[in-house]
Design a protein around this motif. Structure first.
Motif, mmCIF file in Angstrom:
data_model
loop_
_atom_site.group_PDB
_atom_site.id
_atom_site.type_symbol
_atom_site.label_atom_id
_atom_site.label_comp_id
_atom_site.label_asym_id
_atom_site.label_seq_id
_atom_site.Cartn_x
_atom_site.Cartn_y
_atom_site.Cartn_z
ATOM 1 N N SER A 272 14.163 -38.998 7.338
ATOM 2 C CA SER A 272 15.174 -39.964 7.788
ATOM 3 C C SER A 272 15.128 -41.314 7.088
ATOM 4 N N ILE A 273 14.027 -41.601 6.407
ATOM 5 C CA ILE A 273 13.846 -42.919 5.783
ATOM 6 C C ILE A 273 13.465 -42.673 4.324
ATOM 7 N N PRO A 274 14.040 -43.418 3.362
ATOM 8 C CA PRO A 274 13.676 -43.171 1.952
ATOM 9 C C PRO A 274 12.162 -43.293 1.744
ATOM 10 N N GLY A 275 11.551 -42.231 1.291
ATOM 11 C CA GLY A 275 10.101 -42.242 1.068
ATOM 12 C C GLY A 275 9.301 -42.345 2.357
ATOM 13 N N GLY A 276 9.996 -42.301 3.491
ATOM 14 C CA GLY A 276 9.304 -42.328 4.778
ATOM 15 C C GLY A 276 8.883 -43.710 5.244
ATOM 16 N N VAL A 277 9.225 -44.735 4.456
ATOM 17 C CA VAL A 277 8.759 -46.089 4.790
ATOM 18 C C VAL A 277 9.880 -47.117 4.605
ATOM 19 N N ASN A 278 9.745 -48.244 5.231
ATOM 20 C CA ASN A 278 10.745 -49.305 5.102
ATOM 21 C C ASN A 278 10.342 -50.404 4.130
ATOM 22 N N SER A 279 9.248 -50.220 3.408
ATOM 23 C CA SER A 279 8.843 -51.101 2.312
ATOM 24 C C SER A 279 7.888 -50.272 1.446
ATOM 25 N N PHE B 76 4.619 -38.896 9.295
ATOM 26 C CA PHE B 76 5.092 -39.159 7.937
ATOM 27 C C PHE B 76 6.030 -38.043 7.479
ATOM 28 N N GLU B 77 5.697 -36.810 7.792
ATOM 29 C CA GLU B 77 6.593 -35.694 7.443
ATOM 30 C C GLU B 77 7.967 -35.909 8.070
ATOM 31 N N ARG B 78 7.973 -36.301 9.347
ATOM 32 C CA ARG B 78 9.243 -36.571 10.028
ATOM 33 C C ARG B 78 9.941 -37.772 9.401
ATOM 34 N N ALA B 79 9.191 -38.834 9.121
ATOM 35 C CA ALA B 79 9.762 -40.074 8.588
ATOM 36 C C ALA B 79 10.502 -39.816 7.281
ATOM 37 N N LYS B 80 9.917 -38.976 6.434
ATOM 38 C CA LYS B 80 10.512 -38.726 5.112
ATOM 39 C C LYS B 80 11.892 -38.075 5.211
#
Ligand SMILES: *Cc1c(COP(=O)(O)O)cnc(C)c1O
Length: 427
Positions: free
Chosen positions: A15-22, A9-13
């Motif tokens: 590259s992705i808004p809020g770390g999620v795609n929904s 999740f730290e990595r996701a945030k």
């Protein structure tokens, strides 16, 4: 326990808004970080750290057979071997259209799209084109995807007229949207008395599941059928969740009501992206290329996605499928109600077929306003306690838990016992 999820999740945030795609996936409403999953097996999910959960999210509804059902997996495999997409018609699409029409007779013509959002967006465009009117009526707390005109703030109290809920949507658009309290006969009547000749359609979840599960009041759906007919507006059932969830014919079969247009999604894609909208031939004939209302899609009717949907629907049409779902769901409902009674807690369990919500309120929940009386902080603690015990619930008070055909009696009983432990601690 969730180290890898936290790391991901730290990595996701980054590259992705809020770390999620929904958005709901981020688990903000339950004051937690999301769990990253690696695998699903029947009723279970296995996360990136190897923890196993009994899953009641079911990918937000589509996975009525549970995860990785062998027939679905096989059909997806064989379809992909034949090619992933052609951008030209395939027989599978005809099979899907015919199967949908057989199960849901109000669909005289049906068009496949890639998501529920596309289905509702296209149905609205069509309703406006057919009636030559601009205004649409929706209900507070109903969700129809992220269509601009449908993202209108759920108002408290009486009707909220056209206030954008999301920046980026012009008022010129939401000015045409009238959002009313669900189950409120008078509010609908006044809206039609005031704007009757301007209303293109009423769109609703016939059994709302996006503010938690709400049961329509006796006569409410028939009333909507009659008043729309009287004023020449279309009635659109958004059955993206309820289609094939309540039975092969969805809510319209359960309540014996024939909408003009129906939107489908979720289950009909069996976990892959499929949506559909359809209805009266006279209306659907306006869709291009038969008519002038434009709607298209590069991947619409994708053979892999349609194969997954067909496999799922065929499984559901086997004798006893819905009876089994009903008995598992009833067991969950009765189990939870017994826990509440034993612990002397006033919370409410609402169930319709295999959709259920435990509302953390002592009020009867009949619309969005009453749903908002829930103690969402308490729900957050409940969610966390259940997660710790290996039960994965939707990370929001205002969502439905979905029972699948893969759940076993032992899974249901374990869920109820976990709920007892958590609620005993929380009160
Ligand atoms: C999920 C949902 C949608 C939107 O479907 P997507 O596939 O997420 O675009 C529309 N209507 C209802 C009732 C839904 O539950």
């Amino acid at each position: 326990m969730n180290l890898r999820s936290k790391l991901f999740f730290e990595r996701a945030k980054k590259s992705i808004p809020g770390g999620v795609n929904s958005p709901v996936r981020a688990c903000k409403a339950v004051k937690s970080d999301p769990v990253f999953f690696e695998r699903g097996e029947g009723p279970y999910l296995i996360d990136a750290d190897g923890n196993r959960y009994i899953d009641y999210v079911g990918s937000w509804g589509p996975l009525i057979l549970g995860h990785a059902h062998p027939n679905v997996v096989a059909e997806v495999y064989f379809a992909s071997k034949r090619g992933t997409s052609f951008g030209a018609p395939t027989w599978l699409e005809v099979e899907m259209a015919e199967l949908l029409k057989t199960c849901i007779p109000s669909l005289e013509l049906v068009r496949l799209v890639n998501s529920g959002t596309e289905a509702t967006m296209s149905a609205l465009r069509l309703a406006r084109a057919y009636t030559g009117r601009k205004k649409i009526v929706k209900f507070d707390g109903c969700y129809h995807g992220h269509v601009d005109s449908l993202l209108v703030k759920a108002g408290s109290g009486l009707a909220t007229f056209g206030i954008p809920a999301s920046p980026g949507i012009p008022e010129e658009l939401t000015n045409h949207t009238i959002s009313l309290p669900f189950n409120d006969f008078d509010a609908v009547k006044s809206a039609f008395e005031k704007f009757g000749q301007e209303i293109a359609c009423v769109i609703l979840e016939p059994v709302p599941a996006n503010m938690g599960v709400i049961i329509p009041k006796e006569g409410f759906l028939i009333f909507l059928r009659e008043i729309t007919a009287k004023y020449g507006a279309l009635l659109i059932f958004d059955e993206v969740i309820t289609g094939f969830r309540l039975g092969p014919g969805g809510a319209q079969e359960k309540f014996g009501i024939k909408p003009d247009l129906t939107c489908l999604g979720k289950i009909i894609g069996g976990g892959l992206p499929v949506g559909a909208y359809g209805g009266k031939r006279e209306i659907m004939s306006l869709v291009a290329p038969e008519g002038p209302v434009y709607q298209a899609g590069t991947l619409s009717g994708n053979p892999i996605a349609v194969s997954a949907g067909l496999a799922t629907i065929r499984e559901l049409l086997k004798p006893g499928a819905y009876e089994k779902l009903e008995s598992l769901s009833q067991r969950l409902e009765l189990g939870l109600k017994e826990v509440l009674r034993d612990l002397n807690l006033p919370y409410k369990v609402t169930r319709f077929c295999s959709m259920l919500t435990l509302f953390f309120t002592d009020k009867e929940v009949t619309d969005f306003q009453s749903a908002l009386t829930c103690d969402t902080d308490k729900f957050a603690l409940f969610w966390q306690g259940m997660l710790k015990r290996g039960i994965y619930l939707p990370p929001s008070q205002f969502e439905a838990w979905f029972v699948s055909l893969a759940h076993k009696v032992e899974d249901i009983d374990r869920t109820v016992e976990c709920a007892r432990e958590v609620l005993r601690e929380l009160g």
